[in-house]
Design a protein around this motif. Sequence first.
Motif, PDB file in Angstrom:
ATOM      1  N   ARG A  76      -7.418  -3.208   2.326  1.00 38.28           N
ATOM      2  CA  ARG A  76      -6.798  -3.157   0.999  1.00 38.28           C
ATOM      3  C   ARG A  76      -7.349  -1.983   0.202  1.00 38.28           C
ATOM      4  O   ARG A  76      -8.527  -1.680   0.287  1.00 38.28           O
ATOM      5  CB  ARG A  76      -7.107  -4.428   0.212  1.00 38.28           C
ATOM      6  CG  ARG A  76      -6.762  -5.728   0.911  1.00 38.28           C
ATOM      7  CD  ARG A  76      -7.174  -6.929   0.045  1.00 38.28           C
ATOM      8  NE  ARG A  76      -7.329  -8.144   0.798  1.00 38.28           N
ATOM      9  CZ  ARG A  76      -6.336  -8.959   1.147  1.00 38.28           C
ATOM     10  NH1 ARG A  76      -5.110  -8.671   0.821  1.00 38.28           N
ATOM     11  NH2 ARG A  76      -6.582 -10.061   1.834  1.00 38.28           N
ATOM     12  N   GLY A  93      -0.167   3.454  -4.056  1.00 40.02           N
ATOM     13  CA  GLY A  93       0.836   2.543  -3.497  1.00 40.02           C
ATOM     14  C   GLY A  93       2.096   3.251  -3.037  1.00 40.02           C
ATOM     15  O   GLY A  93       2.211   4.477  -3.090  1.00 40.02           O
ATOM     16  N   LEU A 129       8.118   0.226  -1.041  1.00 37.37           N
ATOM     17  CA  LEU A 129       8.560  -0.236   0.282  1.00 37.37           C
ATOM     18  C   LEU A 129      10.073  -0.445   0.350  1.00 37.37           C
ATOM     19  O   LEU A 129      10.651  -0.354   1.431  1.00 37.37           O
ATOM     20  CB  LEU A 129       7.829  -1.521   0.674  1.00 37.37           C
ATOM     21  CG  LEU A 129       6.339  -1.343   0.981  1.00 37.37           C
ATOM     22  CD1 LEU A 129       5.703  -2.681   1.353  1.00 37.37           C
ATOM     23  CD2 LEU A 129       6.105  -0.320   2.071  1.00 37.37           C
ATOM     24  N   ILE A 161       2.467  -3.970   6.510  1.00 37.69           N
ATOM     25  CA  ILE A 161       2.067  -3.379   5.230  1.00 37.69           C
ATOM     26  C   ILE A 161       2.702  -4.131   4.070  1.00 37.69           C
ATOM     27  O   ILE A 161       3.828  -4.605   4.160  1.00 37.69           O
ATOM     28  CB  ILE A 161       2.467  -1.881   5.175  1.00 37.69           C
ATOM     29  CG1 ILE A 161       2.013  -1.234   3.850  1.00 37.69           C
ATOM     30  CG2 ILE A 161       3.950  -1.698   5.391  1.00 37.69           C
ATOM     31  CD1 ILE A 161       2.245   0.271   3.776  1.00 37.69           C
ATOM     32  N   ASP A 162       1.940  -4.231   2.997  1.00 34.20           N
ATOM     33  CA  ASP A 162       2.444  -4.711   1.719  1.00 34.20           C
ATOM     34  C   ASP A 162       1.928  -3.720   0.684  1.00 34.20           C
ATOM     35  O   ASP A 162       0.738  -3.389   0.692  1.00 34.20           O
ATOM     36  CB  ASP A 162       1.930  -6.127   1.429  1.00 34.20           C
ATOM     37  CG  ASP A 162       2.561  -6.712   0.171  1.00 34.20           C
ATOM     38  OD1 ASP A 162       3.716  -6.348  -0.140  1.00 34.20           O
ATOM     39  OD2 ASP A 162       1.894  -7.505  -0.504  1.00 34.20           O
ATOM     40  N   SER A 163       2.791  -3.209  -0.153  1.00 25.07           N
ATOM     41  CA  SER A 163       2.358  -2.189  -1.095  1.00 25.07           C
ATOM     42  C   SER A 163       3.183  -2.249  -2.367  1.00 25.07           C
ATOM     43  O   SER A 163       4.348  -2.661  -2.344  1.00 25.07           O
ATOM     44  CB  SER A 163       2.499  -0.797  -0.457  1.00 25.07           C
ATOM     45  OG  SER A 163       1.931   0.189  -1.278  1.00 25.07           O
ATOM     46  N   GLU A 185       3.757   0.263  -5.898  1.00 32.93           N
ATOM     47  CA  GLU A 185       3.439   1.510  -6.592  1.00 32.93           C
ATOM     48  C   GLU A 185       2.567   1.233  -7.814  1.00 32.93           C
ATOM     49  O   GLU A 185       2.817   0.305  -8.576  1.00 32.93           O
ATOM     50  CB  GLU A 185       4.723   2.216  -7.046  1.00 32.93           C
ATOM     51  CG  GLU A 185       5.440   2.926  -5.913  1.00 32.93           C
ATOM     52  CD  GLU A 185       6.673   3.674  -6.385  1.00 32.93           C
ATOM     53  OE1 GLU A 185       6.710   4.895  -6.213  1.00 32.93           O
ATOM     54  OE2 GLU A 185       7.587   3.010  -6.919  1.00 32.93           O
ATOM     55  N   THR A 215      -2.236  -0.923  -1.822  1.00 34.15           N
ATOM     56  CA  THR A 215      -1.634  -1.228  -0.518  1.00 34.15           C
ATOM     57  C   THR A 215      -2.546  -2.156   0.269  1.00 34.15           C
ATOM     58  O   THR A 215      -3.770  -2.034   0.197  1.00 34.15           O
ATOM     59  CB  THR A 215      -1.413   0.084   0.273  1.00 34.15           C
ATOM     60  OG1 THR A 215      -0.564   0.937  -0.494  1.00 34.15           O
ATOM     61  CG2 THR A 215      -0.779  -0.180   1.627  1.00 34.15           C
ATOM     62  N   THR A 216      -1.929  -3.078   1.001  1.00 32.06           N
ATOM     63  CA  THR A 216      -2.672  -3.944   1.918  1.00 32.06           C
ATOM     64  C   THR A 216      -2.037  -3.820   3.295  1.00 32.06           C
ATOM     65  O   THR A 216      -0.825  -3.994   3.449  1.00 32.06           O
ATOM     66  CB  THR A 216      -2.632  -5.422   1.480  1.00 32.06           C
ATOM     67  OG1 THR A 216      -3.265  -5.540   0.203  1.00 32.06           O
ATOM     68  CG2 THR A 216      -3.337  -6.311   2.487  1.00 32.06           C
TER      69      THR A 216
END
Length: 177
Positions: A114, A119, A122, A163-165, A167, A171-172
Motif C-alpha cells: 500500500r 493513485g 482505474l 490493484i485497487d487505487s 486518485e 494504491t493497494t
Amino acid sequence: KLDQVANSITNLTKDINEYVSILDNKEIKLSNINLTDLIEEVKHEFTETLLDDSDFEVLLKLDAWNQITFSKFYLQSILQNFVSNAIKYKRKEVDSYILFESAIEDKRKILYVRDNGIGLNLNRHGDNVFKLYKRFHRNISGKGMGLFLIKSQLEALNATISIDSEEGVGTTFKIKF
C-alpha cells in the motif's frame, strides 16, 4: 534523429530480452526468503533517496507471515519496482509511505503493498495497468515496464496480483502466493 531511433531500438531490444528471459526461465531457483531482510536489502538501494526525502517511509507489518519460498531474484525485482514507484508517484503535500503487510486468506499467503501516492483512475486505466509500455502520468518519467514485469514474474511462479487505487489517495496491490 537516427541516433534517437537507434537508442529506442536498443532499449526495446533490452526490454524484450528481459521479458523473454522471464518466460524462458523454466528452472527458476526457489529459496526460503525472509521478507523483512529482503525489504531491508532493497531499501539500501534507495538509501540516498530515502535519506534526502525524510518524508518518505518504508513500513512493515509482517505479523501474519515473514518467510516465503519464492525466487529471490524475482521477489527482489518486484520489491524494487514497488519502492521505486512509490517514491516516483508520491504526493508532494503529505508524508509519504509504502507499507508491506502480510496476511493469510483462504490458506494462501497474501502480501498487500500500500502507498499513499497520487493513485490512478482505474475506471480509465484499469484494463491497461499491467500491460507493457503503458504509462498513466505523462509528467513523470518512466518506461511503462515496472508493473508489467511484476505481473510477469509473479505469474511465472503461479502467484497473482490485483490493484485497487484512487486518485489523490493511494494504491493497494494484493499479491496472492
